[in-house]
Design a protein around this motif. Sequence first.
Motif, short mmCIF file in Angstrom:
data_model
loop_
_atom_site.label_atom_id
_atom_site.label_comp_id
_atom_site.label_asym_id
_atom_site.label_seq_id
_atom_site.Cartn_x
_atom_site.Cartn_y
_atom_site.Cartn_z
N UNK A 162 11.11 6.98 0.20
CA UNK A 162 9.96 6.77 0.78
C UNK A 162 9.34 6.29 1.25
N UNK A 163 8.54 4.98 0.41
CA UNK A 163 7.60 4.04 0.64
C UNK A 163 7.69 3.37 2.26
N UNK A 164 9.38 2.78 1.96
CA UNK A 164 10.47 2.18 3.13
C UNK A 164 10.14 2.97 4.35
N UNK A 165 10.49 4.24 4.20
CA UNK A 165 10.83 5.19 5.09
C UNK A 165 9.40 5.02 6.23
N UNK A 166 8.46 5.09 5.46
CA UNK A 166 7.14 5.02 5.93
C UNK A 166 6.08 4.08 6.07
N UNK A 167 6.47 2.81 5.20
CA UNK A 167 7.00 1.23 6.46
C UNK A 167 7.08 1.49 7.55
N UNK A 168 8.26 1.64 7.80
CA UNK A 168 9.25 1.81 9.57
C UNK A 168 8.48 2.25 9.82
N UNK A 169 8.34 3.69 9.45
CA UNK A 169 7.63 4.36 10.71
C UNK A 169 6.32 4.17 11.33
N UNK A 170 5.47 3.27 10.35
CA UNK A 170 4.41 2.90 11.21
C UNK A 170 4.91 1.48 12.13
N UNK A 171 5.45 -0.10 11.79
CA UNK A 171 6.20 -1.12 12.27
C UNK A 171 6.59 -0.44 13.18
N UNK B 88 1.06 -1.39 0.21
CA UNK B 88 -0.08 0.17 0.13
C UNK B 88 0.82 1.30 -0.32
N UNK B 89 1.74 1.58 0.24
CA UNK B 89 3.19 2.37 1.12
C UNK B 89 3.64 2.46 -0.68
N UNK B 90 4.22 1.17 -0.67
CA UNK B 90 4.53 1.91 -2.50
C UNK B 90 4.03 1.93 -3.56
N UNK B 91 2.71 2.02 -3.87
CA UNK B 91 1.21 2.23 -4.45
C UNK B 91 1.47 3.78 -4.54
#
Length: 281
Positions: A209-218, A182-185
């Motif tokens: 940036x998709x990787x960064x917000x995924x890391x923050x969510x986790x 979802x973040x990548x999309x």
Amino acid sequence: MKSVSVQIKKTACTFGRRNVDNCSHEKIFRGSVVLKQSWFLICAVGMILANCAEAAPIIPSVNVEVGTAENPEEVAATLQVVAVLTLATIAPGILMMTTSFVRIVVIIGFLRNALATQNVPPNQVIVSLALFLTFYIMAPYWSQANDNGLQPYLAGQISQEEAITNVLEPMREFMFRQTRESDLALFVNLSEAERPNSQEDVSTFVLIPAFMISELKTAFQIGFMLYVPFIVIDMIVATTLMSMGMMMLPPVMISLPFKILLFVMIDGWHLLIQSIIVSFR
């Protein structure tokens, strides 16, 4: 008798004035001698420094020259140097954007806030711990990038473009494994690019940036799980104090030793670090 006493007083005053004048003359003389000696020392030191400067300059001269390039290769080499210096300045940002550093430092920050220990552990300890854990987690990927990209390029076996591709490949693999679809999309749609058919079609500038917000969510999800048991302890302590009529006593001050005791008894650091490392696999 009066004339004799008056004469004696005049004689004493004259003698006292002479003593004062003699003392002042001696002080002036001594001061002039000291001043002359200090000036002599200053002049001597100045002459020594001047001789040393003539013999061997203490401060070297620095010359910066801008010349004209005689061929395109010199221009390309200059641009490569500028690019390397630019990458060196943004290296800390690259370390945080493309590795596990963000998740680790955010989780440990949540733990400190949940324990309510103020600045214990301090920021330097948290950053150092997150940095070395990042080295531990990223070591296999960096080794692969070194073996497939950097070392062949230094040996002259592959070109620069191939080396960059081989270095980015393990890093992209790590980021793809930790990034949510979802973040990548989201960033693919915002970039108005064509829908990628595979991971190779996804740009690195979209992936980061998709990787960064995924890391923050986790990291926030793990932080929430850390907060729950300590909030329960705070609620129990606050309820107990209110039932005893100690409403003026801060519950945080009473619950802090119990939270630290619980964290130590369950070997919290062992469980936390183990959970962080396992979450990347």
